[in-house]
Design a protein around this motif. Structure first.
Motif: not given
Length: 627
Positions: A206-217
């Motif tokens: 799994a990729a680093d979500p950063g602050l949060c995951t906003l969307a699936l493209l």
């Protein structure tokens, strides 16, 4: 709700309020004074925007609207000017909110003062380009509401008047296109954030979500033949605000993660743009500085040799050397040979110093004389951003790029344009000329540029500049400002197909700004809006108190997949989006939201409508109509 405007933003805003929030709208548009010169497609545009959401559009004068058929949710009223009579006939006394989005600031101010006098409780959303004037106007109108309605809850005054600028709203997204190749950007709590697109993981991790995951493209994101977010080969389009299980169940789809923005390209050069803290760097050229350094080194070498050969004190040896250089010392007749040789060398250094000093004087004088003039792009410039157009939007984008220390070259055909003064003050290289003429883009060094931002007010000019720039540099990153949606979609597909390895984006200022204006009319402070393919995510400041969907819930419980998500908590007392309003990111999912908290939520347009207690009358896809 009443929307008053004379351009595409007014139409988009009315459609946004109707489609997403299910509001009854009265749209006030100016009556064309010269029908034969009326811009083509004004009424056709209104029919295209409103035909899909209402059975018919009522047109006519204000007097004719009195007999309007009940149940029609949108009516378009043509009027010569917005005065007290027009506002009363439009129902301002019973309206919940009024948006004044004329392109002229004075027209909006006059109408706002009249509306506040007629209805002190009215929520005002005003479009102003002048930010300082907008701050003073907010205070004035809020004070007027407090004086007229002493019993009005002070907590409601923050939402009574909101001054926005479509240029300020769209500028972060346009600038981020040049910085990070995306327009998904929002500024909150003094931090500039952007939603970065990440390709599907190839190693199964799994990729680093950063602050949060906003969307699936969607699967068509990188397909040149597809359209962003459209259905293609059975693709379901992007999924906004997915939960962890949805992300884990879609390993083959890219994601959009929120993180702090950064710029990895070349930064502003001190010797090219005068950004150095040393005054000598802005007064003298590099060649002259090297000449002065060489003369200083020669003087130091002769002084050192004099000290070693004569045995004098070092200061006295330096003093004798300076006297010899300026030809005011006594001849070394009868002294040691070493002393005589050093005196002759010092005389030659003095002869070399004279033209260097004259050149320095002339360069300093030329620098002072050209301090108020526009700079030309240096010949060795590369990795910069070429910005076409210094109007309202271009000026805001230029200021934002400069704050990020990104090298910019501007191109403007009007020497009296709004942003020329800013470019002169910031010492940004500027080319005055029509971009459609031969040699103008070459003067801006477009063949060595990092990105091209075509932000003029003419679609064909932007397209012509983009096509020519691509012929010079096929992999150039390009972002175009286009008004017509169908035209923008066709341009985007064609350029992406012709140049699949290059980044191409087409953006509409009204499309980027309309969600923020609509959210402000609903009484919540919109911090920003980012596009995700053909959809839009809003970032809004929401009070937890009296909101059953947030109060007395944990951060995890307050998360509604596909609708809204709490991403930050306010730690300061100042209004969100202003100085002093700190934000706490990466919240603990088990943290309880108290009634006194203020949070920042990322929400879809329909999700924000539900969070505010309003639901559309009919299901409408949450898709953005603009390019």
């Amino acid at each position: 709700m009443i929307v008053c405007g004379d351009d595409v933003l007014a139409h988009r805003l009315a459609g946004e309020l109707h489609d997403v929030y299910g509001e009854r709208i009265t749209l006030l548009v100016p009556t064309p004074r010269e029908p034969e010169r009326q811009a083509p497609g004004r009424q056709g545009l209104a029919q295209a925007l409103f035909g899909r959401v209402t059975a018919a559009v009522i047109r006519g004068t204000v007097g004719e609207q009195r007999g309007a058929t009940p149940g029609r949710s949108i009516r378009v009223v043509e009027t010569a000017e917005v005065d007290d009579t027009v506002l009363l006939e439009a129902g301002v006394e019973q309206a919940a909110a009024l948006a004044l989005v004329h392109d002229d600031d004075e027209t909006n101010i006059r109408a706002a003062l009249a509306a506040r006098r007629l209805n002190p409780r009215l929520r005002l959303v005003i479009r102003l380009y002048n930010r300082k004037l907008g701050q003073h106007l907010e205070t004035l109108l809020d004070q007027a509401a407090a004086v007229a309605e002493p019993c009005l809850d002070p907590k409601l005054l923050d939402a009574t008047t909101t001054v926005l600028s479509d240029a300020d709203t769209a500028a972060p997204a346009l600038a981020a296109t040049a910085v990070a190749g995306t327009s998904k950007v929002v500024q909150a709590g003094g931090l500039l954030l952007h939603a970065v697109e990440r390709p599907p993981s190839t190693d199964g991790q799994a990729a680093d979500p950063g602050l949060c995951t906003l969307a699936l493209l969607s699967a068509t994101t990188n397909d040149p033949a597809g359209c962003e977010g459209s259905e293609h080969s059975g693709d379901e389009g992007p999924r906004l605000l997915p939960d962890d299980r949805a992300v884990a169940a879609a390993p083959g789809r890219g994601t959009v993660a929120l993180e702090a923005i950064s710029y990895a390209g070349p930064t502003l050069s001190a010797n090219r743009f005068g950004a150095s803290a040393l005054p000598v760097a802005s007064l003298f050229s590099r060649r002259l500085r090297w000449s002065l350094a060489g003369v200083a080194a020669a003087v130091g070498g002769i002084a050192l040799a004099t000290w070693l050969t004569t045995g004098d004190h070092p200061l006295h040896a330096a003093y004798l050397t300076l006297l010899d250089i300026f030809a005011i010392g006594e001849p070394a007749v009868g002294e040691a040979t070493s002393r005589q040789v050093l005196q002759i060398l010092a005389g030659f250094v003095g002869l070399l110093l004279l033209p260097v000093l004259i050149a320095a004087l002339l360069e300093a004088l030329g620098t002072f004389r050209t301090a108020t003039s526009l700079r030309r792009p240096p010949r060795t410039l590369s990795g910069h951003v070429v910005l076409l157009g210094l109007g309202k939007v271009g000026t805001r984008v230029l200021a934002r790029l400069r704050r990020l220390d990104i090298p910019v070259v501007c191109v403007e055909s009007d020497p009296e344009a709004r942003g020329i003064a800013l470019a002169r003050r910031l010492r940004v290289p500027t080319v005055i000329g029509d971009v459609t003429e031969e040699g103008v883009l070459e003067a801006a060094r477009v063949h060595r540029a990092h990105a091209l931002l075509a932000l003029t007010s003419i679609d064909i000019t932007n397209l012509e500049a983009a096509l020519y720039a691509r012929s010079v540099k096929p992999d150039l990153r390009v972002a175009l400002r286009l008004y017509d949606d169908d035209f923008a979609t066709a341009v985007h597909r064609t350029l992406r197909t012709a140049h699949p390895d290059a980044l191409t984006r087409s953006r509409s200022v009204s499309h980027l700004a309309a969600p923020a204006f609509a959210g402000a009319m609903m009484g919540r402070q919109i911090l920003g809006a980012i596009p995700v393919e053909r959809r839009v995510l809003l970032f809004a400041a929401v009070e937890v108190a009296d909101n059953p969907l947030l109060a007395d819930r944990t951060v995890a419980e307050a998360f509604r997949p596909g609708a809204w998500r709490v991403i930050a908590l306010a730690t300061g007392s100042a209004p969100l989006g202003r100085p002093g309003a700190g934000l706490l990111w990466q919240l603990d999912p088990s943290r309880m939201l108290a009634p006194g908290d203020r949070v920042v939520v990322a929400a879809t347009r329909r999700g924000l409508a539900e969070l505010l207690g309003r639901r559309p009358r009919q299901p409408v896809p949450d898709a953005a109509g603009g390019a």
